[in-house]
Design a protein around this motif. Structure first.
Motif, PDB file in Angstrom:
ATOM      1  N   LYS A 262     -65.397 -16.289 124.993  1.00 44.61           N
ATOM      2  CA  LYS A 262     -65.052 -17.372 124.070  1.00 44.61           C
ATOM      3  C   LYS A 262     -63.795 -17.063 123.253  1.00 44.61           C
ATOM      4  CE  LYS A 262     -69.526 -19.617 123.314  1.00 44.61           C
ATOM      5  NZ  LYS A 262     -70.244 -19.101 124.473  1.00 44.61           N
ATOM      6  N   THR A 263     -63.109 -15.980 123.577  1.00 46.18           N
ATOM      7  CA  THR A 263     -62.021 -15.550 122.697  1.00 46.18           C
ATOM      8  C   THR A 263     -60.856 -16.527 122.671  1.00 46.18           C
ATOM      9  OG1 THR A 263     -60.885 -14.209 124.389  1.00 46.18           O
ATOM     10  CG2 THR A 263     -62.629 -13.132 123.110  1.00 46.18           C
ATOM     11  N   ARG A 264     -60.558 -17.148 123.780  1.00 46.99           N
ATOM     12  CA  ARG A 264     -59.404 -18.053 123.806  1.00 46.99           C
ATOM     13  C   ARG A 264     -59.613 -19.230 122.857  1.00 46.99           C
ATOM     14  NH1 ARG A 264     -56.658 -20.824 129.215  1.00 46.99           N
ATOM     15  NH2 ARG A 264     -54.968 -21.885 128.124  1.00 46.99           N
ATOM     16  N   ALA A 265     -60.787 -19.841 122.941  1.00 46.32           N
ATOM     17  CA  ALA A 265     -61.061 -20.994 122.092  1.00 46.32           C
ATOM     18  C   ALA A 265     -61.081 -20.597 120.621  1.00 46.32           C
ATOM     19  CB  ALA A 265     -62.401 -21.622 122.484  1.00 46.32           C
ATOM     20  N   LEU A 266     -61.681 -19.467 120.302  1.00 48.29           N
ATOM     21  CA  LEU A 266     -61.773 -19.040 118.913  1.00 48.29           C
ATOM     22  C   LEU A 266     -60.421 -18.604 118.371  1.00 48.29           C
ATOM     23  CD1 LEU A 266     -65.187 -17.189 119.130  1.00 48.29           C
ATOM     24  CD2 LEU A 266     -64.696 -19.234 117.782  1.00 48.29           C
ATOM     25  N   ALA A 267     -59.617 -17.976 119.210  1.00 50.85           N
ATOM     26  CA  ALA A 267     -58.266 -17.608 118.775  1.00 50.85           C
ATOM     27  C   ALA A 267     -57.485 -18.859 118.418  1.00 50.85           C
ATOM     28  CB  ALA A 267     -57.558 -16.820 119.869  1.00 50.85           C
ATOM     29  N   HIS A 268     -57.652 -19.915 119.183  1.00 50.62           N
ATOM     30  CA  HIS A 268     -56.965 -21.177 118.891  1.00 50.62           C
ATOM     31  C   HIS A 268     -57.440 -21.753 117.558  1.00 50.62           C
ATOM     32  CE1 HIS A 268     -54.926 -24.968 119.665  1.00 50.62           C
ATOM     33  NE2 HIS A 268     -56.046 -25.605 119.383  1.00 50.62           N
ATOM     34  N   VAL A 269     -58.738 -21.712 117.318  1.00 48.88           N
ATOM     35  CA  VAL A 269     -59.301 -22.248 116.071  1.00 48.88           C
ATOM     36  C   VAL A 269     -58.717 -21.533 114.856  1.00 48.88           C
ATOM     37  CG1 VAL A 269     -61.410 -22.394 114.680  1.00 48.88           C
ATOM     38  CG2 VAL A 269     -61.453 -23.073 117.091  1.00 48.88           C
ATOM     39  N   TYR A 270     -58.580 -20.197 114.965  1.00 50.22           N
ATOM     40  CA  TYR A 270     -58.160 -19.408 113.804  1.00 50.22           C
ATOM     41  C   TYR A 270     -56.665 -19.083 113.806  1.00 50.22           C
ATOM     42  CZ  TYR A 270     -63.071 -19.060 112.681  1.00 50.22           C
ATOM     43  OH  TYR A 270     -64.370 -19.377 112.342  1.00 50.22           O
ATOM     44  N   GLY A 271     -55.943 -19.606 114.783  1.00 49.14           N
ATOM     45  CA  GLY A 271     -54.497 -19.411 114.798  1.00 49.14           C
ATOM     46  C   GLY A 271     -54.060 -18.004 115.124  1.00 49.14           C
ATOM     47  N   VAL A 272     -54.799 -17.367 116.017  1.00 47.73           N
ATOM     48  CA  VAL A 272     -54.482 -15.992 116.417  1.00 47.73           C
ATOM     49  C   VAL A 272     -53.775 -16.020 117.775  1.00 47.73           C
ATOM     50  CG1 VAL A 272     -55.458 -13.749 117.069  1.00 47.73           C
ATOM     51  CG2 VAL A 272     -56.428 -15.034 115.143  1.00 47.73           C
ATOM     52  N   PRO A 273     -52.612 -15.397 117.911  1.00 46.46           N
ATOM     53  CA  PRO A 273     -51.968 -15.308 119.228  1.00 46.46           C
ATOM     54  C   PRO A 273     -52.894 -14.634 120.242  1.00 46.46           C
ATOM     55  CG  PRO A 273     -50.457 -14.635 117.487  1.00 46.46           C
ATOM     56  CD  PRO A 273     -51.809 -14.758 116.851  1.00 46.46           C
ATOM     57  N   HIS A 274     -53.034 -15.226 121.411  1.00 48.82           N
ATOM     58  CA  HIS A 274     -54.037 -14.778 122.383  1.00 48.82           C
ATOM     59  C   HIS A 274     -53.473 -14.863 123.789  1.00 48.82           C
ATOM     60  CE1 HIS A 274     -57.327 -15.486 125.282  1.00 48.82           C
ATOM     61  NE2 HIS A 274     -58.121 -14.841 124.458  1.00 48.82           N
ATOM     62  N   LEU A 275     -53.678 -13.814 124.563  1.00 46.80           N
ATOM     63  CA  LEU A 275     -53.431 -13.816 125.992  1.00 46.80           C
ATOM     64  C   LEU A 275     -54.562 -13.055 126.665  1.00 46.80           C
ATOM     65  CD1 LEU A 275     -49.572 -13.122 126.112  1.00 46.80           C
ATOM     66  CD2 LEU A 275     -50.714 -15.242 126.809  1.00 46.80           C
ATOM     67  N   GLN A 276     -54.618 -13.124 127.975  1.00 49.66           N
ATOM     68  CA  GLN A 276     -55.683 -12.423 128.687  1.00 49.66           C
ATOM     69  C   GLN A 276     -55.147 -11.656 129.887  1.00 49.66           C
ATOM     70  OE1 GLN A 276     -58.027 -15.981 129.494  1.00 49.66           O
ATOM     71  NE2 GLN A 276     -57.627 -15.760 131.696  1.00 49.66           N
ATOM     72  N   ARG A 277     -55.905 -10.631 130.221  1.00 45.40           N
ATOM     73  CA  ARG A 277     -55.577  -9.801 131.371  1.00 45.40           C
ATOM     74  C   ARG A 277     -55.711 -10.600 132.657  1.00 45.40           C
ATOM     75  NH1 ARG A 277     -58.810  -9.148 135.622  1.00 45.40           N
ATOM     76  NH2 ARG A 277     -60.564  -9.082 134.173  1.00 45.40           N
ATOM     77  N   HIS A 278     -54.742 -10.416 133.559  1.00 46.54           N
ATOM     78  CA  HIS A 278     -54.798 -11.070 134.865  1.00 46.54           C
ATOM     79  C   HIS A 278     -55.318 -10.139 135.956  1.00 46.54           C
ATOM     80  CE1 HIS A 278     -51.677 -13.481 132.681  1.00 46.54           C
ATOM     81  NE2 HIS A 278     -52.475 -14.427 133.104  1.00 46.54           N
ATOM     82  N   VAL A 279     -54.903  -8.870 135.924  1.00 44.51           N
ATOM     83  CA  VAL A 279     -55.242  -7.949 137.013  1.00 44.51           C
ATOM     84  C   VAL A 279     -55.606  -6.582 136.437  1.00 44.51           C
ATOM     85  CG1 VAL A 279     -54.411  -6.801 139.109  1.00 44.51           C
ATOM     86  CG2 VAL A 279     -53.640  -9.130 138.580  1.00 44.51           C
ATOM     87  N   PHE A 280     -56.741  -6.037 136.864  1.00 46.64           N
ATOM     88  CA  PHE A 280     -57.044  -4.618 136.652  1.00 46.64           C
ATOM     89  C   PHE A 280     -56.409  -3.849 137.816  1.00 46.64           C
ATOM     90  CE2 PHE A 280     -60.910  -5.730 134.008  1.00 46.64           C
ATOM     91  CZ  PHE A 280     -60.445  -5.103 132.857  1.00 46.64           C
ATOM     92  N   LEU A 281     -55.576  -2.897 137.495  1.00 47.30           N
ATOM     93  CA  LEU A 281     -54.819  -2.211 138.540  1.00 47.30           C
ATOM     94  C   LEU A 281     -55.567  -1.062 139.202  1.00 47.30           C
ATOM     95  CD1 LEU A 281     -51.345  -2.083 136.760  1.00 47.30           C
ATOM     96  CD2 LEU A 281     -52.017  -3.563 138.663  1.00 47.30           C
ATOM     97  N   ASP A 282     -56.535  -0.483 138.498  1.00 48.67           N
ATOM     98  CA  ASP A 282     -57.124   0.758 139.026  1.00 48.67           C
ATOM     99  C   ASP A 282     -58.639   0.825 138.875  1.00 48.67           C
ATOM    100  OD1 ASP A 282     -57.063   0.970 136.278  1.00 48.67           O
ATOM    101  OD2 ASP A 282     -56.244   2.993 136.229  1.00 48.67           O
ATOM    102  N   ASN A 283     -59.331  -0.255 139.244  1.00 51.54           N
ATOM    103  CA  ASN A 283     -60.789  -0.170 139.317  1.00 51.54           C
ATOM    104  C   ASN A 283     -61.210   0.892 140.325  1.00 51.54           C
ATOM    105  OD1 ASN A 283     -61.445  -2.045 137.364  1.00 51.54           O
ATOM    106  ND2 ASN A 283     -61.488  -3.761 138.796  1.00 51.54           N
ATOM    107  N   HIS A 284     -60.364   1.106 141.323  1.00 50.99           N
ATOM    108  CA  HIS A 284     -60.479   2.253 142.227  1.00 50.99           C
ATOM    109  C   HIS A 284     -59.172   3.028 142.097  1.00 50.99           C
ATOM    110  CE1 HIS A 284     -64.044   0.388 143.928  1.00 50.99           C
ATOM    111  NE2 HIS A 284     -63.341  -0.730 144.063  1.00 50.99           N
ATOM    112  N   THR A 285     -59.248   4.336 142.228  1.00 52.06           N
ATOM    113  CA  THR A 285     -58.071   5.142 141.914  1.00 52.06           C
ATOM    114  C   THR A 285     -57.320   5.666 143.133  1.00 52.06           C
ATOM    115  OG1 THR A 285     -59.476   7.106 141.683  1.00 52.06           O
ATOM    116  CG2 THR A 285     -58.964   5.874 139.672  1.00 52.06           C
ATOM    117  N   ASP A 286     -57.622   5.148 144.329  1.00 50.82           N
ATOM    118  CA  ASP A 286     -56.810   5.581 145.465  1.00 50.82           C
ATOM    119  C   ASP A 286     -55.489   4.821 145.444  1.00 50.82           C
ATOM    120  OD1 ASP A 286     -57.006   3.276 147.762  1.00 50.82           O
ATOM    121  OD2 ASP A 286     -58.857   3.406 146.592  1.00 50.82           O
ATOM    122  N   ALA A 287     -54.454   5.480 145.933  1.00 49.84           N
ATOM    123  CA  ALA A 287     -53.090   4.960 145.821  1.00 49.84           C
ATOM    124  C   ALA A 287     -52.925   3.606 146.511  1.00 49.84           C
ATOM    125  CB  ALA A 287     -52.107   5.974 146.408  1.00 49.84           C
ATOM    126  N   HIS A 288     -53.573   3.430 147.666  1.00 44.91           N
ATOM    127  CA  HIS A 288     -53.440   2.179 148.400  1.00 44.91           C
ATOM    128  C   HIS A 288     -53.993   1.018 147.583  1.00 44.91           C
ATOM    129  CE1 HIS A 288     -53.173  -0.612 151.737  1.00 44.91           C
ATOM    130  NE2 HIS A 288     -54.443  -0.918 151.559  1.00 44.91           N
TER     131      HIS A 288
END
Length: 227
Positions: A133-159
């Protein structure tokens, strides 16, 4: 593109993340053994410094110091956040560590947003749940908000890291910006040192995460003016 390295603070070897090339942003776990020292180093290098605030998860995992949980009052949440900010007062924003339960809840996240507004901090949602719910609440309270698009290393192999990095590039090229989150694993640091220098050839600029807010605000202002 912005890349945030978070989960920093428990290990001295987390310092290796600070050797990454380019305008990486760093998020530090409050009150951990090396957070203050490494945050000061990052700040001295003119990198964006965030607080990586532990938030209650659905799995019930141990959260560590400085955590916010669903049973806390607004006063207690304020105290936790104020204590973390006092340790790293130059932080420009926060993102959540875990939080798959807390970010779904209106009351504690409203308290968090009020604090952020008061201290002129932004919020980056790590998106550990699609029901946040953070996006909606950030809008209500006027807080700059963005969100993560990609986790890069849920697995740590190079490929895997390389494939996720390509996903992040595709997202940036499609939507004009993207945010990736990674962690100070040795394998991640090695992979990113090889991948980051190739961004320019793909017409991708690596920027501090705070810069995205400025650029998006400028774009929206220009759009409104043109209308």
């Amino acid at each position: 593109m912005a890349i945030i390295i978070d989960d920093i603070g428990y290990r001295k070897t987390d310092q290796n993340a600070l050797t990454l090339p380019g305008k990486i942003s760093y998020a530090f776990l409050p009150h951990t053994p090396f957070a203050k020292e490494l945050a000061e180093q990052a700040n001295s290098s003119k990198k964006d410094v965030l607080l990586h605030i532990p938030m209650e998860s659905t799995s019930g995992k141990l959260l560590g110091p400085g955590a916010i949980t669903s049973e806390m009052s607004e006063e207690k949440i304020n105290a936790q956040l104020a204590h973390a900010l006092a340790e790293i007062p130059f932080a420009v924003g926060i993102n959540n560590h875990m939080g798959s339960h807390l970010t779904k809840l209106r009351k504690p996240m409203a308290s968090t947003m009020k604090f952020l507004k008061q201290h002129q901090l932004f919020f980056i949602d790590s998106m550990t749940t699609s029901q946040s719910k953070t996006r909606a609440l950030a809008h209500v309270y006027g807080v700059p908000h963005l969100q993560r698009h990609v986790f890069l290393d849920n697995h740590t192999d190079a490929h895997y890291i390389e494939q996720q990095f390509k996903v992040l590039i595709d997202k940036a090229q499609l939507d004009e910006f993207a945010i990736g989150i990674a962690h100070p694993h040795p394998e991640t640091i090695t992979a990113l040192k090889q991948l980051i220098p190739h961004l320019a050839a793909q017409n991708i600029e690596l920027v501090p995460v705070s810069t995205l807010f400025n650029q998006l605000n400028n774009t929206r202002t220009a759009q409104l003016t043109s209308e």
